[in-house]
Write a protein that holds these residues in place. Structure first.
Motif, short mmCIF file in Angstrom:
data_model
loop_
_atom_site.label_atom_id
_atom_site.label_comp_id
_atom_site.label_asym_id
_atom_site.label_seq_id
_atom_site.Cartn_x
_atom_site.Cartn_y
_atom_site.Cartn_z
N GLN A 1 0.82 -1.21 0.00
CA GLN A 1 0.00 0.00 0.00
C GLN A 1 0.86 1.27 0.00
O GLN A 1 0.58 2.23 -0.72
CB GLN A 1 -0.96 0.00 1.21
CG GLN A 1 -1.98 1.13 1.19
CD GLN A 1 -2.84 1.14 -0.09
OE1 GLN A 1 -3.38 0.12 -0.51
NE2 GLN A 1 -2.93 2.30 -0.75
N GLU A 2 1.95 1.25 0.78
CA GLU A 2 2.82 2.45 0.85
C GLU A 2 3.42 2.75 -0.53
O GLU A 2 3.68 3.91 -0.87
CB GLU A 2 3.99 2.24 1.82
CG GLU A 2 3.59 1.99 3.26
CD GLU A 2 3.57 0.48 3.58
OE1 GLU A 2 2.97 -0.29 2.79
OE2 GLU A 2 4.14 0.11 4.60
N ILE B 1 1.93 2.04 -3.47
CA ILE B 1 0.84 2.63 -4.27
C ILE B 1 0.68 4.10 -3.89
O ILE B 1 0.59 4.98 -4.76
CB ILE B 1 -0.47 1.85 -4.03
CG1 ILE B 1 -0.31 0.41 -4.55
CG2 ILE B 1 -1.66 2.55 -4.70
CD1 ILE B 1 -1.46 -0.53 -4.22
N ASP B 2 0.70 4.39 -2.59
CA ASP B 2 0.55 5.78 -2.13
C ASP B 2 1.65 6.66 -2.70
O ASP B 2 1.40 7.77 -3.15
CB ASP B 2 0.59 5.85 -0.59
CG ASP B 2 -0.61 5.13 0.04
OD1 ASP B 2 -1.59 4.86 -0.68
OD2 ASP B 2 -0.55 4.82 1.25
N GLU B 3 2.86 6.14 -2.68
CA GLU B 3 4.01 6.92 -3.18
C GLU B 3 3.86 7.18 -4.69
O GLU B 3 4.10 8.28 -5.18
CB GLU B 3 5.31 6.16 -2.87
CG GLU B 3 6.58 6.76 -3.42
CD GLU B 3 6.93 8.12 -2.82
OE1 GLU B 3 6.21 8.61 -1.93
OE2 GLU B 3 7.93 8.72 -3.29
N VAL C 1 1.08 7.26 -6.42
CA VAL C 1 -0.02 8.22 -6.65
C VAL C 1 0.47 9.64 -6.36
O VAL C 1 0.23 10.58 -7.12
CB VAL C 1 -1.25 7.85 -5.78
CG1 VAL C 1 -2.30 8.96 -5.81
CG2 VAL C 1 -1.86 6.54 -6.26
N ARG C 2 1.23 9.76 -5.26
CA ARG C 2 1.75 11.09 -4.89
C ARG C 2 2.64 11.63 -6.02
O ARG C 2 2.50 12.78 -6.44
CB ARG C 2 2.55 10.97 -3.58
CG ARG C 2 2.96 12.31 -2.98
CD ARG C 2 4.00 12.16 -1.87
NE ARG C 2 5.29 11.67 -2.35
CZ ARG C 2 6.16 12.38 -3.06
NH1 ARG C 2 5.88 13.62 -3.39
NH2 ARG C 2 7.31 11.84 -3.46
N LYS D 1 10.76 2.76 -3.48
CA LYS D 1 10.02 2.66 -2.22
C LYS D 1 9.86 1.19 -1.83
O LYS D 1 10.03 0.80 -0.67
CB LYS D 1 8.64 3.32 -2.40
CG LYS D 1 7.81 3.39 -1.17
CD LYS D 1 8.28 4.51 -0.29
CE LYS D 1 7.55 4.57 1.03
NZ LYS D 1 8.17 5.53 1.95
#
Ligand code: PLP
Length: 373
Positions: free
Chosen positions: A16-17, A19-21, A23-24, A248
């Motif tokens: 998940q981290e 994916i978040d990175e 997207v950011r 990441k």
């Protein structure tokens, strides 16, 4: 329907981290890293920070990391360069390599008439290092291409030993570390490989991005012609969000490596114990195997063999027979064909590969489903 994913050697779920990175980065750093304005500069900064992160984890210099779309691409590029531009006249490999290597070697053999020698594979999946030593006594300019962890059996090859055998002036060493990067510590200051390839989707990163390590002293010719990206070696606007996601993912893999390795190794032990209890005639394929891959021959009849993956899939279970690209075909795995007797080769061999997202309940569900086949 319950879903159980036990095919982590084929690909892994993205953290998940990560994916978040990604997207950011897509939202804030969408600039073209070749542009000179601030949007471009900030995308470039994301990319170069990612390169440094990867290099630091592998103990090499950032300039030695080249981003590619996949490990397959990196291997094609390196092997072709070795023959076309470094004067390599012979490739030494093994018949248990991934097709990314084997088919590239075959194409180069046909196109350039190079000699190809195969290191013998023992029935436990290990390599004949003495034969490799003997092959290397011939002073023909040679590239050795041998993998670290086999993607089908999980057999771990002694890359430190191979690298030390290759420490002679007429030999270059390319190592496919797709299954081991992010799952074990690789120290490129200690390990004298010339080239190494890796792929983010095997360590809980995105697909479509990987990297090559190319030792500083080696100057390759471009894979693609066009812009100046990747030192002019691989033209094309870089996939900044995927590169950031890969860095990441590798960072997180190292952060959690100790606990996740222990957890996964225990799951594998549990799975093997339960399989043996349910099918006393089950046999593991390969010895000295990596902690996340279990490849077993099951004592099933020919009719059941044909149906096994389909039956498991109907119950929401993802495992593999041989490597992913072959699992839909009835051809036996080229890796197992090198190791198994004809009698065992026609029985179903299952590759069960784990990640930290798996639980003992997943394994119980798999065993129950196998008993119902
Ligand atoms: N080498 C090994 C050992 C692999 O397991 C794989 C992927 O299945 C590859 C190479 C190819 O990697 P990619 O998917 O990045 O092309």
């Amino acid at each position: 329907m319950q879903k159980v994913y036990l095919d982590n050697a084929a690909t892994t779920p993205i953290r998940q981290e990560v994916i978040d990175e990604m997207v950011r980065v897509m939202q804030t750093d969408f600039g073209n890293p070749s542009s000179t304005h601030s949007s471009g500069r900030s995308a470039k900064a994301v990319m170069e920070t990612s390169r440094k992160t990867i290099a630091k984890l592998l103990h090499c210099s950032a300039s030695e990391i080249v981003f590619t779309s996949s490990a397959t691409e990196a291997t094609n590029w390196i092997l072709r360069n070795a023959v076309k531009d470094f004067g390599v006249k012979r490739i030494i490999t093994s018949k248990v390599e991934h097709h990314a290597t084997l088919y590239t070697v075959k194409a180069l053999e046909e196109e350039f008439g190079i000699t190809v020698d195969f290191v013998n594979v023992n029935t436990d999946g290990s390599l004949d290092y003495q034969q490799l030593f003997e092959l290397l006594q011939d002073e023909t300019k040679t590239l050795v291409s041998l993998m670290h962890v086999n993607n089908e059996t999980g057999v771990v090859h002694d890359v430190a030993k191979i690298a030390s055998l290759c420490q002679v002036p007429h030999v270059l060493f390319h190592c496919d570390t797709v299954q081991s990067v992010g799952k074990s510590v690789i120290d490129l200051q200690q390990l004298p490989v010339d080239f190494l390839v890796s792929s983010a989707h095997k360590f809980h990163g995105p697909k479509g991005i990987g990297f090559a390590f190319v030792r500083k002293s080696l100057v390759l010719q471009p894979l693609l012609f066009g812009g100046e990206q990747e030192k002019g070696w691989r033209a094309g606007t870089e996939a900044v969000h995927q590169i950031a996601g890969m860095a990441k993912a590798l960072e997180l893999a190292y952060e959690h490596m100790e606990e996740e390795t222990k957890y996964i190794a225990n799951l594998k032990l549990y799975c093997w114990a339960e399989l043996q209890a349910a099918f006393p005639q089950a046999k593991p394929n390969g010895t000295n195997t990596f902690y996340n891959i279990l490849n077993v021959v099951l004592p099933f009849s020919a009719e059941k063999t044909a149906m096994i993956l389909f039956n498991l899939d109907m119950k929401g279970i993802a495992v593999s027979r041989g490597s992913a690209c072959q699992s839909g075909s009835i051809k036996p795995s080229h890796v197992l064909a090198e190791m198994l007797s004809d009698a065992d080769l026609v029985k179903p061999s299952l590759r069960i590969s784990f990640s930290h997202y798996n639980t003992k309940a997943d394994i119980d569900y798999l065993i129950k489903a196998l008993q119902e086949v």
